[in-house]
Scaffold this active site. Sequence first.
Site, PDB file in Angstrom:
ATOM      1  N   ASP A 140       1.039  -1.284  -0.150  1.00 43.52           N
ATOM      2  CA  ASP A 140      -0.038   0.212   0.065  1.00 43.52           C
ATOM      3  C   ASP A 140       0.783   1.242   0.105  1.00 43.52           C
ATOM      4  OD1 ASP A 140      -2.125  -1.532   0.052  1.00 43.52           O
ATOM      5  OD2 ASP A 140      -2.295  -1.716   2.320  1.00 43.52           O
TER       6      ASP A 140
ATOM      7  N   ASP B  25       7.293   7.052 -12.063  1.00 39.48           N
ATOM      8  CA  ASP B  25       7.658   6.159 -13.079  1.00 39.48           C
ATOM      9  C   ASP B  25       7.159   4.667 -12.998  1.00 39.48           C
ATOM     10  OD1 ASP B  25       9.345   6.524 -10.899  1.00 39.48           O
ATOM     11  OD2 ASP B  25      11.233   7.047 -12.007  1.00 39.48           O
TER      12      ASP B  25
ATOM     13  N   GLU C 102      12.583  -0.045 -18.969  1.00 40.81           N
ATOM     14  CA  GLU C 102      13.430   0.707 -18.169  1.00 40.81           C
ATOM     15  C   GLU C 102      13.178   0.562 -16.726  1.00 40.81           C
ATOM     16  OE1 GLU C 102      15.115   4.509 -19.379  1.00 40.81           O
ATOM     17  OE2 GLU C 102      15.167   4.756 -17.345  1.00 40.81           O
ATOM     18  N   GLU C 103      11.987   0.488 -16.229  1.00 40.43           N
ATOM     19  CA  GLU C 103      11.672   0.334 -15.022  1.00 40.43           C
ATOM     20  C   GLU C 103      11.641  -1.193 -14.476  1.00 40.43           C
ATOM     21  OE1 GLU C 103      11.546   2.681 -13.005  1.00 40.43           O
ATOM     22  OE2 GLU C 103      11.724   3.956 -14.625  1.00 40.43           O
TER      23      GLU C 103
ATOM     24  N   ASP D  84      10.540   3.380 -22.144  1.00 34.42           N
ATOM     25  CA  ASP D  84      10.703   4.032 -21.023  1.00 34.42           C
ATOM     26  C   ASP D  84       9.621   4.770 -20.580  1.00 34.42           C
ATOM     27  OD1 ASP D  84      11.378   6.020 -18.896  1.00 34.42           O
ATOM     28  OD2 ASP D  84      13.049   6.732 -20.117  1.00 34.42           O
TER      29      ASP D  84
ATOM     30  N   LEU E 136       8.336   6.568 -18.349  1.00 30.72           N
ATOM     31  CA  LEU E 136       8.248   8.045 -17.842  1.00 30.72           C
ATOM     32  C   LEU E 136       9.629   8.555 -17.663  1.00 30.72           C
ATOM     33  CD1 LEU E 136       6.244  10.206 -17.111  1.00 30.72           C
ATOM     34  CD2 LEU E 136       6.487   9.940 -14.852  1.00 30.72           C
ATOM     35  N   ASP E 137      10.076   9.257 -18.870  1.00 34.17           N
ATOM     36  CA  ASP E 137      11.423   9.816 -19.022  1.00 34.17           C
ATOM     37  C   ASP E 137      11.243  11.134 -18.185  1.00 34.17           C
ATOM     38  OD1 ASP E 137      14.331   9.287 -20.019  1.00 34.17           O
ATOM     39  OD2 ASP E 137      13.749  11.472 -20.479  1.00 34.17           O
TER      40      ASP E 137
ATOM     41  N   GLU F  40      15.656   4.220 -25.240  1.00 32.89           N
ATOM     42  CA  GLU F  40      15.747   5.646 -25.417  1.00 32.89           C
ATOM     43  C   GLU F  40      16.188   5.974 -27.000  1.00 32.89           C
ATOM     44  OE1 GLU F  40      17.490   6.317 -21.859  1.00 32.89           O
ATOM     45  OE2 GLU F  40      15.805   7.245 -20.937  1.00 32.89           O
TER      46      GLU F  40
HETATM   47  O1  LIG Z   1      22.215  14.059 -16.038  1.00 34.51           O
HETATM   48  P1  LIG Z   1      22.225  14.258 -17.456  1.00 34.51           P
HETATM   49  O2  LIG Z   1      23.371  13.850 -18.059  1.00 34.51           O
HETATM   50  O3  LIG Z   1      22.006  15.933 -17.662  1.00 34.51           O
HETATM   51  O4  LIG Z   1      20.978  13.475 -17.825  1.00 34.51           O
HETATM   52  C1  LIG Z   1      19.724  14.014 -18.055  1.00 34.51           C
HETATM   53  C2  LIG Z   1      18.904  12.956 -18.933  1.00 34.51           C
HETATM   54  O5  LIG Z   1      18.631  11.934 -18.148  1.00 34.51           O
HETATM   55  C3  LIG Z   1      17.108  11.855 -18.191  1.00 34.51           C
HETATM   56  O6  LIG Z   1      16.407  12.551 -17.105  1.00 34.51           O
HETATM   57  C4  LIG Z   1      17.125  10.309 -18.343  1.00 34.51           C
HETATM   58  O7  LIG Z   1      17.570   9.686 -17.202  1.00 34.51           O
HETATM   59  P2  LIG Z   1      16.873   8.408 -16.688  1.00 34.51           P
HETATM   60  O8  LIG Z   1      16.646   7.419 -17.721  1.00 34.51           O
HETATM   61  O9  LIG Z   1      17.757   8.135 -15.486  1.00 34.51           O
HETATM   62  O10 LIG Z   1      15.604   8.900 -15.927  1.00 34.51           O
HETATM   63  C5  LIG Z   1      16.840  12.308 -19.570  1.00 34.51           C
HETATM   64  O11 LIG Z   1      15.511  12.915 -19.712  1.00 34.51           O
HETATM   65  C6  LIG Z   1      17.797  13.789 -19.461  1.00 34.51           C
HETATM   66  O12 LIG Z   1      17.840  14.119 -20.793  1.00 34.51           O
END
Ligand SMILES: O=P(O)(O)OC[C@H]1O[C@](O)(COP(=O)(O)O)[C@@H](O)[C@@H]1O
Length: 405
Positions: free
Chosen positions: A131, A137, A160-161, A179, A181-182, A342
């Site tokens: 819960d 994400d 990715e998760e 991915d 929720l990027d 990605e």
């Molecule tokens: O810290 P950095 O090298 O600027 O990376 C930022 C990048 O990481 C991200 O947040 C993706 O990271 P995650 O896959 O770990 O979520 C992208 O959206 C963004 O472009």
Amino acid sequence: MQASILSSNSISNFCAKTVDFPPPSPTFVPFLGRVASSKLRFSMSSATGLRTVAVAAGGAAFDSEQDGGFQTLMDFMGKRGANVSSDLVILISHLQYAAKRIAALVASPFNSELGKQKGVGGTLGSTAGRDAPKPLDIVSNEIILAALQNSGKVTVMASEEEAEPVWITDDGPFVVVTDPLDGSRNIDASIPTGTIFGIYKHLVELDHLPTKEKALLNSLQSGNRLIAAGYVLYSSATMFCITFGSGTHAFTLDHSTGDFVLTHPSIKIPPRGQIYSVNDARYFDWPEGLRQYIDTVRQGKGQFPKKYSARYICSLVADLHRTLVYGGIAMNPRDHLRLVYEANPLSFLVEQAGGKGSDGKSRILSLQPVELHQRLPLFLGSVEDIEELESYGEIQQKVNPGYEV
Ligand SMILES: O=P(O)(O)OC[C@H]1O[C@](O)(COP(=O)(O)O)[C@@H](O)[C@@H]1O
């Protein structure tokens, strides 16, 4: 109020007309901002005063009077432009439903409480019980997984998760990588986020293998085998951008009807932009080639004799979307972004818009993934900008000290 929406020197496809503004039908509004960059044409109609004719991918025209003013994503797939199989239509219809749920989630007044629970209660390991609130994400991952399960069309999902691919059903025709929720690290500040997905065919020739093995091999397909890819941008507008291998097309969510409406048919990334997008706090960890390139274009001393501007949202989907529209380069030179979830899907979209996707040495779509969560440098954007950048030699950042922010 009268306003001329097109000047006489506009793209030759357009007929310059003087129309009522705002137009009598609110259904026209989503198209207005796209006039200059799309293939929309306008002609006067005695009944409505304004009639919209758009030329979609493959040259199929649709007419606002016959189509109620819009071409939705479902119209586009079903009869007008993309000519995709009914199995794929079903899958995409479930994905667009998932996108709308995630759009509502990230815009919810309660999301910041969820977002603070990073690392608790999700699929990757739970210490706080069933819960416990989940990070966005993880919730987004569950929404996508449910959509893929409900579609009945997906054999395996690699996310990715998830540490391992999730086997869904034996007879689904597709494999989905995602991915969910990027950019979620930015969610507390209401900065745009995005969902990324890629779709491959299920490799039936591997069906005899144990489930774990065939799930992995289906998920490790090279990007040049993608049959469709897309992203959803959750920003001031929610946009669903997709390619089926014949152009890149973007649809904007009309909140009044719940439809994704075609607003950017056949996106063409400008061959050169004037914008670079990178986290340049890392400047002193960059190799010499990358530093020299950025120093050069900042000063307007590159192949394009104007000073470049910098834009960095730190949300890959948003940074790429801007790059598709305005041109330039969106990059992350360190081993951070993931090939499977990605780099491959986004490179497919960029190439289909006439741009390039590179790791700084090779074309992304030609790479063979060897690990599910493999990370690599990523450079996406306008052909001339990417080629100029690559001409500086070493541009991949090897020093990766594991930045905290
Ligand atoms: O810290 P950095 O090298 O600027 O990376 C930022 C990048 O990481 C991200 O947040 C993706 O990271 P995650 O896959 O770990 O979520 C992208 O959206 C963004 O472009």
